[in-house]
Write a protein that holds these residues in place. Sequence first.
Motif, short mmCIF file in Angstrom:
data_model
loop_
_atom_site.label_atom_id
_atom_site.label_comp_id
_atom_site.label_asym_id
_atom_site.label_seq_id
_atom_site.Cartn_x
_atom_site.Cartn_y
_atom_site.Cartn_z
N VAL A 71 0.87 -1.17 0.00
CA VAL A 71 0.00 0.00 0.00
C VAL A 71 0.91 1.23 0.00
O VAL A 71 1.59 1.50 1.00
N PRO A 72 0.98 1.96 -1.10
CA PRO A 72 1.96 3.06 -1.21
C PRO A 72 1.87 4.07 -0.07
O PRO A 72 2.89 4.54 0.43
N GLU A 73 0.64 4.40 0.36
CA GLU A 73 0.51 5.39 1.42
C GLU A 73 0.83 4.82 2.80
O GLU A 73 0.89 5.56 3.78
N GLN A 74 1.04 3.52 2.88
CA GLN A 74 1.43 2.89 4.15
C GLN A 74 2.42 1.77 3.84
O GLN A 74 2.21 0.60 4.14
N ALA A 75 3.53 2.16 3.22
CA ALA A 75 4.50 1.18 2.72
C ALA A 75 5.18 0.39 3.83
O ALA A 75 5.77 -0.66 3.59
N GLU A 76 5.09 0.89 5.07
CA GLU A 76 5.73 0.19 6.19
C GLU A 76 5.02 -1.12 6.53
O GLU A 76 5.61 -1.99 7.19
N LEU A 77 3.78 -1.25 6.11
CA LEU A 77 3.05 -2.49 6.38
C LEU A 77 3.59 -3.60 5.48
O LEU A 77 3.71 -3.43 4.26
N MET A 78 3.89 -4.73 6.07
CA MET A 78 4.40 -5.89 5.33
C MET A 78 3.20 -6.78 4.99
O MET A 78 2.74 -7.57 5.81
N ILE A 79 2.69 -6.61 3.77
CA ILE A 79 1.46 -7.29 3.36
C ILE A 79 1.80 -8.45 2.43
O ILE A 79 2.56 -8.30 1.47
N ARG A 80 1.22 -9.61 2.72
CA ARG A 80 1.45 -10.76 1.86
C ARG A 80 0.17 -11.59 1.77
O ARG A 80 -0.70 -11.51 2.64
N LEU A 81 0.08 -12.37 0.72
CA LEU A 81 -1.06 -13.25 0.54
C LEU A 81 -0.99 -14.38 1.55
O LEU A 81 0.04 -15.06 1.68
N ALA A 82 -2.08 -14.60 2.27
CA ALA A 82 -2.11 -15.66 3.28
C ALA A 82 -1.86 -17.01 2.65
O ALA A 82 -2.48 -17.39 1.65
N SER A 83 -0.95 -17.75 3.23
CA SER A 83 -0.59 -19.07 2.72
C SER A 83 -1.71 -20.07 2.96
O SER A 83 -2.48 -19.96 3.91
N PHE A 84 -1.78 -21.08 2.07
CA PHE A 84 -2.74 -22.16 2.28
C PHE A 84 -2.24 -23.16 3.32
O PHE A 84 -2.97 -24.06 3.70
N ASN A 85 -1.01 -22.99 3.76
CA ASN A 85 -0.49 -23.80 4.86
C ASN A 85 -0.24 -22.86 6.04
O ASN A 85 0.86 -22.37 6.26
N ALA A 86 -1.30 -22.60 6.79
CA ALA A 86 -1.24 -21.60 7.84
C ALA A 86 -0.26 -21.98 8.94
O ALA A 86 0.50 -21.14 9.43
N GLN A 87 -0.28 -23.22 9.36
CA GLN A 87 0.60 -23.64 10.44
C GLN A 87 2.07 -23.45 10.07
O GLN A 87 2.86 -22.92 10.86
N GLU A 88 2.42 -23.84 8.87
CA GLU A 88 3.81 -23.69 8.43
C GLU A 88 4.20 -22.22 8.34
O GLU A 88 5.31 -21.84 8.74
N GLN A 89 3.28 -21.40 7.84
CA GLN A 89 3.56 -19.97 7.72
C GLN A 89 3.77 -19.33 9.10
O GLN A 89 4.66 -18.49 9.28
N LEU A 90 2.96 -19.72 10.07
CA LEU A 90 3.13 -19.19 11.43
C LEU A 90 4.47 -19.60 12.00
O LEU A 90 5.17 -18.79 12.61
N GLU A 91 4.83 -20.85 11.82
CA GLU A 91 6.11 -21.32 12.36
C GLU A 91 7.28 -20.60 11.71
O GLU A 91 8.27 -20.27 12.37
#
Length: 293
Positions: A71-91
Motif C-alpha cells: 500500500v503506497p501510502e502505508q508502505a511500512e506495512l508488510m502485506i502478503r497473501l495468506a498461505s494455504f499452509n497456515a501452520q507452516e507460515q506461522l512457524e
Amino acid sequence: MTSPTELSSLKLITRLKRASSEHKGNAGKVLLIGGAPGMAGALILAGSAALHLGAGWTMLEMLDPTAAHAVPEQAELMIRLASFNAQEQLETTAPDVIAIGPGLGFSVLARDWLIASLCYPKVPLVIDADALNLIADNPEFLDLLKQRNQAFPGMTALTPHPGEAAHLLNTIASVIQADRLTAVLDLVKRTDCIVALKGQHTLIASPLHSVMQCAQGNPGMAVGGMGDVLTGTIAAIAAQGLHHNLNLWESTCIGVQLHASAADSLVAKQIGPIGLTPTEVILEMRSLLNKLL
C-alpha cells in the motif's frame, strides 16, 4: 453482583518508554490475519493501528489476493497473501503477537488460519470480529480456545461487540445490552479468556481479574473500522509489553482506554463526534501515548 471498578490504566504507558539502545526486535513482531475479499480495509486499519502504536514489525496475512500487495501510502506495512499452509507460515514467521479477525470472513482458509492461531503456543493472541463468530459457530474451535487457555493462561484476549458477544452466548444483542456486566462475566466463564466487551463504557474482565469499566468514549466511535483499530492497538502494545513488563491483561486495558480517550480528545477539538474516523483516532492515540511516556 458488585459494580465494576473504573479503568485507570494509562499510567502503565510509562513502561513503554524506550532505552536509547533499543531496536525493532524490542518492539515486537505483530502478525494480523484477515482481509478476505471485499474486507481488506479492516485488516489495513488494524495494521495501521499496530504500526502507529509502536510495533517493531507489522505483518498482514491478507486473504484477498487482489489486496495482497504493498500500500503506497502505508508502505511500512508488510502485506502478503495468506498461505494455504497456515501452520507452516506461522512457524516460519515466528510472531511475537497474533491478532486474527478483522475482515477474516468464513472461508475454509479463514478457518484454517483460526485453527493454526489457536494452536500456536505461548504468544499473546487477540481475537476479534469474524474469528469470534467462527468460534461461536464451531464447538471444536471453542474447545481449542479453552485448551489454549489451560496451557497458556492469560494469553488470549477477545474483543467482541454486543452482536458478537450475543453470538458467543447464544442470545441476542439486546439481551447483552440490557445487562452488560452479566454478559462480560458469562463470556469469561464460557471462554476462559480476557474479554473486552465493546460499547458504551467498555467492560473488561478475565478469569483472574474483576470487571473494569472504561469511563471514556463517545458516540462518534460508532463507525465501521473502529473495532479493527482497537485490535491492532492491543496487539502493538502487547508486542512491546513482552520487553517492557506489560502482560496481555494490562495491554488490553491500556488499548481500550487509550482508544476511547483519543476519541474524546478529538471531539474536544471539534473533530466529531459525527464523522469521526478510525484513522484520525489512530493518529490521536499515537500523540497521547507519546505524551504519557
